[in-house]
Scaffold this active site. Structure first.
Site, PDB file in Angstrom:
ATOM      1  N   VAL A  65      42.039  33.968  41.278  1.00 41.19           N
ATOM      2  CA  VAL A  65      41.632  32.887  42.174  1.00 41.19           C
ATOM      3  C   VAL A  65      40.570  31.963  41.559  1.00 41.19           C
ATOM      4  CG1 VAL A  65      39.805  34.103  43.428  1.00 41.19           C
ATOM      5  CG2 VAL A  65      41.214  32.427  44.626  1.00 41.19           C
ATOM      6  N   TYR A  66      39.931  32.372  40.479  1.00 38.21           N
ATOM      7  CA  TYR A  66      38.906  31.521  39.864  1.00 38.21           C
ATOM      8  C   TYR A  66      39.573  30.264  39.306  1.00 38.21           C
ATOM      9  CZ  TYR A  66      35.788  35.644  39.893  1.00 38.21           C
ATOM     10  OH  TYR A  66      35.031  36.738  40.245  1.00 38.21           O
ATOM     11  N   SER A  67      39.241  29.140  39.919  1.00 35.96           N
ATOM     12  CA  SER A  67      39.832  27.841  39.562  1.00 35.96           C
ATOM     13  C   SER A  67      41.356  27.896  39.580  1.00 35.96           C
ATOM     14  CB  SER A  67      39.315  27.336  38.211  1.00 35.96           C
ATOM     15  OG  SER A  67      37.922  27.113  38.259  1.00 35.96           O
ATOM     16  N   GLN A  68      41.894  28.623  40.573  1.00 36.00           N
ATOM     17  CA  GLN A  68      43.352  28.711  40.761  1.00 36.00           C
ATOM     18  C   GLN A  68      44.067  29.195  39.500  1.00 36.00           C
ATOM     19  OE1 GLN A  68      43.051  28.603  44.182  1.00 36.00           O
ATOM     20  NE2 GLN A  68      45.053  27.664  44.149  1.00 36.00           N
TER      21      GLN A  68
END
Length: 165
Positions: A55-58
């Site tokens: 989920v970090y920066s998609q």
């Protein structure tokens, strides 16, 4: 840095400091080359534990980590990533279900440019998903060799004890 510690009771040795990569990508440092330099500097300084999440920066953070570990650096890194967060509009593009875990581990492996993840972590609890469902999917991925160890990021100690039972 020459001092390493056990990762739980796995026998795996990790540096006492881990490099967290939440701020690599759109949420922070958008310069991939600069982020790769930061990762390389950490590795050259003795850090062998790198943590990221889908989920970090998609997913962009995982892509950057994959770039940094390309060219022979992957084997000496204990690589951790996490799953759970929403990555799309579809109601099944998040969570702790077998469906999502199996799909998302493949996406993480592709973004990271590796065949295995050392530590695959459940990022957050999900009360609506049976814990056995989550643990069963993770156990299957260990047997398949896609992940080596499982863990959690923000679980209460009582939930971890329940998982051990």
């Amino acid at each position: 840095m020459t001092e390493y510690r056990n990762l739980g009771r796995t026998g795996v040795q990790v540096s006492p400091l881990a490099l967290g990569t939440m701020m690599f990508g759109a949420r922070g440092n958008t310069d991939h080359d600069d982020s790769v330099r930061i990762i390389h500097h950490a590795l050259d300084s003795g850090i062998n534990f790198v943590d990221t999440a889908d989920v970090y920066s998609q997913g962009e953070s995982e892509t950057i980590v994959g770039k940094a570990l390309a060219g022979g650096r992957r084997d000496n890194v204990v690589l951790a990533t996490k799953f759970h967060g929403r990555l799309g509009d579809d109601p099944n593009e998040s969570g702790n279900s077998r469906r999502w875990i199996i799909r998302e581990v493949e996406n993480s492996l592709r973004r990271l440019g590796t065949d295995w993840i050392d530590l695959y972590q459940v990022h957050r609890p999900e009360p609506g998903t049976d814990f056995d469902e989550t643990l069963g999917a993770l156990s299957d991925l260990v047997r398949q060799g896609k992940i080596r160890y499982i863990g959690t990021s923000t679980f209460e100690p009582s939930a971890i004890v329940e998982g051990q039972w």
